[in-house]
Design a protein around this motif. Sequence first.
Motif, mmCIF file in Angstrom:
data_model
loop_
_atom_site.group_PDB
_atom_site.id
_atom_site.type_symbol
_atom_site.label_atom_id
_atom_site.label_comp_id
_atom_site.label_asym_id
_atom_site.label_seq_id
_atom_site.Cartn_x
_atom_site.Cartn_y
_atom_site.Cartn_z
ATOM 1 N N ARG A 183 0.799 -1.352 -0.164
ATOM 2 C CA ARG A 183 -0.117 -0.090 0.016
ATOM 3 C C ARG A 183 0.824 1.306 -0.054
ATOM 4 O O ARG A 183 0.693 2.065 -0.815
ATOM 5 C CB ARG A 183 -0.909 0.007 1.047
ATOM 6 N N LYS A 184 1.792 1.375 0.851
ATOM 7 C CA LYS A 184 2.711 2.506 0.885
ATOM 8 C C LYS A 184 3.508 2.531 -0.376
ATOM 9 O O LYS A 184 3.751 3.680 -0.980
ATOM 10 C CB LYS A 184 3.752 2.395 2.171
ATOM 11 N N GLY A 185 3.932 1.321 -1.027
ATOM 12 C CA GLY A 185 4.682 1.467 -2.186
ATOM 13 C C GLY A 185 3.911 2.207 -3.225
ATOM 14 O O GLY A 185 4.418 2.939 -3.841
ATOM 15 N N LEU A 186 2.781 1.696 -3.450
ATOM 16 C CA LEU A 186 2.054 2.487 -4.564
ATOM 17 C C LEU A 186 1.583 3.843 -4.301
ATOM 18 O O LEU A 186 1.787 4.774 -5.110
ATOM 19 C CB LEU A 186 0.526 1.569 -4.496
ATOM 20 N N LEU A 187 1.413 3.917 -2.859
ATOM 21 C CA LEU A 187 1.131 5.541 -2.434
ATOM 22 C C LEU A 187 2.362 6.310 -2.748
ATOM 23 O O LEU A 187 2.122 7.295 -3.616
ATOM 24 C CB LEU A 187 0.705 5.752 -1.094
ATOM 25 N N PHE A 188 3.644 5.980 -2.465
ATOM 26 C CA PHE A 188 4.956 6.545 -2.583
ATOM 27 C C PHE A 188 5.005 6.844 -4.272
ATOM 28 O O PHE A 188 5.642 7.845 -4.718
ATOM 29 C CB PHE A 188 5.993 6.023 -2.117
ATOM 30 N N THR A 189 4.793 5.807 -5.094
ATOM 31 C CA THR A 189 4.997 5.838 -6.476
ATOM 32 C C THR A 189 4.126 6.757 -7.122
ATOM 33 O O THR A 189 4.444 7.778 -7.764
ATOM 34 C CB THR A 189 4.469 4.502 -6.971
ATOM 35 N N LEU A 190 2.658 6.929 -6.897
ATOM 36 C CA LEU A 190 1.811 8.013 -7.394
ATOM 37 C C LEU A 190 2.047 9.239 -6.647
ATOM 38 O O LEU A 190 2.002 10.441 -7.411
ATOM 39 C CB LEU A 190 0.244 7.592 -6.938
ATOM 40 N N LEU A 191 2.311 9.466 -5.409
ATOM 41 C CA LEU A 191 2.750 10.729 -4.950
ATOM 42 C C LEU A 191 3.754 11.390 -5.636
ATOM 43 O O LEU A 191 4.034 12.540 -5.984
ATOM 44 C CB LEU A 191 2.663 10.726 -3.581
ATOM 45 N N GLY A 192 5.049 10.551 -5.533
ATOM 46 C CA GLY A 192 6.163 10.815 -6.264
ATOM 47 C C GLY A 192 6.125 11.431 -7.659
ATOM 48 O O GLY A 192 6.702 12.200 -8.197
#
Length: 332
Positions: A183-192
Amino acid sequence: MTLNLILIVVGFVGLVWSADLFLSGAASTATNFGIPKLVIGLTVVSLGTSAPEIVVAIIASQEGSNLLAVGNAIGSNIANIGLVLGLTAILIPVTIDSNARNKQLPWLLGLTVLALILLANGSALTFNDGIILLLGLMLVIYQIWNDLKREDEIYVKKIVAGDQSLKTQLDSEIAELATLSKRKGLLFTLLGLGLLLVSAELLVYAAINVAVLLGISELIIGLTVVAIGTSLPELAATIGAAIKKQEDIAVGNIIGSNILNITAVLCIPALLGGASIEPSQLVRDGGTMLALTILLALFAYGFGKKSEVTRLEGSILLVGWVIYTAYLINNA
């Protein structure tokens, strides 16, 4: 002017931070979904450090500033070798492994010459030129993918044969990379990625305004200010890898990033409207890019010594970049 300079600084900071955020998220996401480590190194890390150049090129070309995008691609290659690798080698001499020397570097040399030939053909990049550059990128990816598959097979065979030290090393490296949950990995990817777009928009907007206010060509702004700013992720990644004694990653990062700049970045202004460059500018900027690439190759192939970039050679690269940049500024 002050506001534009502030926006440029904010854009640079945003690019560096968002690229790191995107890289962490994408690497963790790829690892969490079981993608092989070597594939992650080829795709995620290389694209992550080149993401600022790619996004800036897309936004600049969409806004009709194709010369800024061209300058960013060429200037980033010059900065990656002269500034990034030169400075890194001065701090820590950088060994060049056989894979980078024998496989990646010939591709960089060939693609650099190809890009200059396309630019020299009427001193303009056309849609067809963009297609040719994309095909070059696909060929590189195809070859490296095959190399990775063979290396993966070697790793697997050694692990199956009971090489516990290799298995332990591989496991620890993957564990270090996969620091985020799915979940955090996907969030960081989209946010980045989102922050990358916003930061690039700010940077391009401010850079164009500065060029207009000072009466400077967008090409010069792309070759200097924007190129240096978008090369900051490479600088951080390369010095960090060298400090950790991971010279193959340090040099591979530079070569891989420059290959992407020529293919994935330079093709964007070609595909989105084309770009023309004066013959004198092509000789000055394209010639400098080719000269530094040839110097890197000469240092890599050794002059009878082991394959590395020494402190002296790093100083030569850095001085070359300083002289070139000073010339651009003085003649802007």
